[in-house]
Motif scaffolding. Structure first.
Motif: not given
Length: 164
Positions: A7-12, A128-133, A139-141, A157-163
């Motif tokens: 599950t990945i947080v996608l700020p932009e 890939v399930t996307l939700e908008r907070r 957030v992508a699962t 897992d990369g530095p630009a991504d937030q879990r």
């Protein structure tokens, strides 16, 4: 092994496109990716990134009114078929009319709104399930079925991504 990979947080929006690009870089002919989530969650932005990762030709936009767009192969040699199943309303007959079974042997196929009907096309697919907070972050699962868990392990897992 099947199930949630990450599950990945996608700020932009650019983060959503980058996630799509990382997925696209892993795709090969015969792959099926299903995109789920409400309107405005970022499915088309993710598809744009997938197209960039594949290096396909043509502008990636929502195929809502044409149901499917074919994008010619780029340097990697894998074309993209981008389908919007929203207007199909889960109709298996109309999905069959698109002849995606044959496309799956020659192209990577990305289906928006296809979780109810398109998952029957292959036992190997990435969902890939996307939700908008409320704070406008997405957030992508990622859930892999068949061969997918091992193929996309480490996405996010990369530095630009937030879990989460």
């Amino acid at each position: 092994m099947e199930g949630t990979i990450s599950t990945i947080v996608l700020p932009e929006v650019d983060d959503t496109v980058r996630l799509g690009q990382m997925i696209g870089e892993r795709l090969r002919a015969g792959d099926l990716v299903l995109l789920a989530g409400p309107l405005g969650a970022g499915k088309t932005a993710l598809a744009r990134g997938i197209g960039a990762g594949l290096g396909v030709g043509g502008r990636i936009s929502s195929p809502t009114f044409v149901l499917a767009r074919e994008h010619p192969a780029g340097p990697r040699g894998v074309p993209l078929v981008h389908v919007d199943a929203y207007r199909l309303g889960g109709s298996l007959a109309e999905l069959d009319d698109l002849d995606l079974d044959s496309e799956l042997t020659e192209a990577a196929v990305v289906v928006e709104w296809g979780t109810e009907s398109a998952s029957r096309l292959s036992s190997d697919y990435l969902l890939v399930t996307l939700e908008r907070r409320p704070d406008d972050q997405r957030v992508a699962t990622l859930q892999g079925y068949g061969c997918w868990p091992g193929r996309v392990a480490g996405l996010g897992d990369g530095p630009a991504d937030q879990r989460r």
